[in-house]
Scaffold this active site. Structure first.
Site, PDB file in Angstrom:
ATOM      1  N   LYS A  52       0.844  -1.201   0.000  1.00 44.48           N
ATOM      2  CA  LYS A  52       0.000   0.000   0.000  1.00 44.48           C
ATOM      3  C   LYS A  52       0.881   1.254   0.000  1.00 44.48           C
ATOM      4  CE  LYS A  52      -3.815  -2.503   2.143  1.00 44.48           C
ATOM      5  NZ  LYS A  52      -4.631  -2.830   3.329  1.00 44.48           N
ATOM      6  N   GLN A  96      -4.706  -1.903   9.619  1.00 40.90           N
ATOM      7  CA  GLN A  96      -4.616  -3.215   8.982  1.00 40.90           C
ATOM      8  C   GLN A  96      -5.185  -4.279   9.916  1.00 40.90           C
ATOM      9  OE1 GLN A  96      -3.727  -3.584   5.821  1.00 40.90           O
ATOM     10  NE2 GLN A  96      -3.997  -5.799   5.837  1.00 40.90           N
ATOM     11  N   ASP A 119     -11.102   2.777   4.345  1.00 43.23           N
ATOM     12  CA  ASP A 119     -11.431   1.359   4.221  1.00 43.23           C
ATOM     13  C   ASP A 119     -12.949   1.137   4.173  1.00 43.23           C
ATOM     14  OD1 ASP A 119      -9.511  -0.619   3.875  1.00 43.23           O
ATOM     15  OD2 ASP A 119      -8.887  -0.607   5.974  1.00 43.23           O
TER      16      ASP A 119
HETATM   17  N1  GUN Z   1      -6.992  -7.144   6.097  1.00 40.58           N
HETATM   18  C1  GUN Z   1      -7.379  -7.862   5.032  1.00 40.58           C
HETATM   19  N2  GUN Z   1      -7.953  -7.052   4.108  1.00 40.58           N
HETATM   20  C2  GUN Z   1      -7.926  -5.816   4.613  1.00 40.58           C
HETATM   21  C3  GUN Z   1      -8.365  -4.552   4.128  1.00 40.58           C
HETATM   22  O1  GUN Z   1      -8.922  -4.395   3.044  1.00 40.58           O
HETATM   23  N3  GUN Z   1      -8.150  -3.501   4.956  1.00 40.58           N
HETATM   24  C4  GUN Z   1      -7.566  -3.637   6.165  1.00 40.58           C
HETATM   25  N4  GUN Z   1      -7.415  -2.546   6.901  1.00 40.58           N
HETATM   26  N5  GUN Z   1      -7.151  -4.775   6.653  1.00 40.58           N
HETATM   27  C5  GUN Z   1      -7.325  -5.864   5.869  1.00 40.58           C
END
Ligand code: GUN
Length: 291
Positions: A52, A96, A119
Site C-alpha cells: 500500500k 490493517q 477502508d
Molecule cells: N486485512 C485484510 N484485508 C484488509 C483490508 O482491506 N483492509 C484492512 N485494513 N485490513 C485488511
C-alpha cells in the site's frame, strides 16, 4: 474464457490517479496523504501494508506507516487513532486487520473519523453503503465492482452466489451486488460455514464470488458452464520450490474451473491488486471531500 486482469486494470487506475495528482501539484494543492496503522508482526499484513505504501509512492501520494508492537493495548491504539483523526495532514487512514486478541476490532473501527475512513469499515459508512448513499466502499468489494464494470460483465438479473460473510468482503459484496444500478441488480445468495449442500447452490450461480480463504475449495463440478468466477482467496501455502517458501493460492481450482468459466480472476493478479488501487481511489476521494 476471458481473464479479468486485475494487474492490468489496477495499473490503468493508478495511472489515472497519478494524472489527478499531477494536476493537483500543478495547481499548488496538497497531494493526498494516506496513513496505515499496523499492530504486530504478521508477515502477510506487513507485506500488504508495504504494498500500500509503495502504491502511494507510485501515484505521487504521501504516506505514513505507523508500526505498533504486538502487545499494544486498546487504549494506546485508540490514542493513535485520535492523533490521526485530528492531524490535518492526513486525509485518510486504515488500520490493517486482523488485530491482536487484546484489542476489540469493532471498538477500534468505530473510533476512526468516518471522513477519513478510506477502508469504509466504520458503521456509518457501511450503513451509507447499504442505503445507496455516496461513501467509501470497502476496497476489495469496490475493486470487484470496478473489474466487472471495466470488462462489462452483465450482472442485472443474474444469480450471484457469495461464499463467505466476512465484514471486509462477503457481507459488503452481497449488499453491493443486490443494489440498484450497474454492477448490481443481481439476485444474491450468501453462503457460509453453516450452509448445507453448497454445491447445489454454487452450481446454479451465474456469478460466484468466493471469499473463504480455503485453497482450491471451488472445484469444476461445483460450477455451471459460462459462470463468472471471482476469486478473493489469498492463502499462503508452503512450497519448498518457491524462493519465499510459500505460494499464494486462491479459493478456486483455477486449472479446471477456468475451462468452464466465461470470465475468471487469476490468483495472484486478479482481485488483490484491485484492492490497493481502490484504496488509493478512496484516499483521493477523502482528499477531495476535505477540500
Ligand atoms: N486485512 C485484510 N484485508 C484488509 C483490508 O482491506 N483492509 C484492512 N485494513 N485490513 C485488511
Amino acid at each position: 474464457m476471458t481473464i479479468l486482469d486485475g494487474k492490468k486494470v489496477s495499473n490503468d487506475i493508478k495511472n489515472e490517479i497519478a494524472e489527478e495528482v499531477k494536476k493537483m501539484k500543478a495547481k499548488g494543492e496538497k497531494v493526498p496523504h494516506l496513513a496505515a496503522i499496523i499492530v504486530g508482526n504478521d508477515g502477510a499484513s506487513l507485506t500488504y501494508v508495504a504494498s500500500k505504501v509503495k502504491a502511494c509512492e507510485r501515484v505521487g501520494f504521501e504516506s505514513t506507516m505507523v508500526r505498533m508492537s504486538n502487545t499494544t493495548s486498546e487504549i494506546e491504539l485508540l490514542d493513535k487513532i485520535h492523533e490521526l483523526n485530528t492531524n490535518p495532514e492526513i486525509d485518510g487512514f486504515i488500520i490493517q486487520l486482523p488485530l491482536p486478541k487484546q484489542i476489540d476490532t469493532q471498538k477500534v473501527l468505530m473510533a476512526v473519523d468516518p471522513d477519513k475512513d478510506v477502508d469504509g469499515f466504520h458503521p456509518m459508512n457501511f450503513g451509507k453503503m447499504a442505503l445507496d448513499m455516496s461513501t467509501f466502499i470497502p476496497a476489495t468489494p469496490f475493486g470487484i465492482l470496478e473489474l466487472l464494470d471495466r470488462y462489462n460483465v452483465e450482472t442485472k438479473g443474474k444469480h450471484t452466489v457469495v461464499i463467505g460473510r466476512s465484514h471486509i468482503v462477503g457481507r459488503p459484496m452481497s449488499i453491493l451486488m443486490g443494489r440498484k444500478g450497474f454492477p448490481g441488480n443481481s439476485t444474491v445468495t450468501v453462503t457460509h460455514s453453516h450452509t448445507k449442500n453448497i454445491t447445489q447452490i454454487t452450481s446454479q450461480a451465474d456469478i460466484i464470488i468466493s471469499a473463504l480463504g480455503v485453497p482450491n475449495f471451488l472445484k469444476a463440478e461445483m460450477v455451471k458452464d459460462d459462470a463468472v468466477i471471482i476469486d478473493v482467496g489469498i492463502t499462503r501455502v508452503a512450497d519448498d520450490t518457491s524462493p519465499k517458501g510459500y505460494i499464494i493460492t486462491g479459493d478456486v481450482d483455477f486449472k479446471n474451473v477456468s475451462k468452464k468459466a466465461s470470465f475468471i480472476t487469476p490468483v495472484p493478479g486478479g482481485v488483490g491488486p484491485m484492492t490497493i488501487a481502490m484504496l488509493l481511489k478512496n484516499t483521493l476521494l477523502a482528499r477531495e471531500l476535505r477540500h
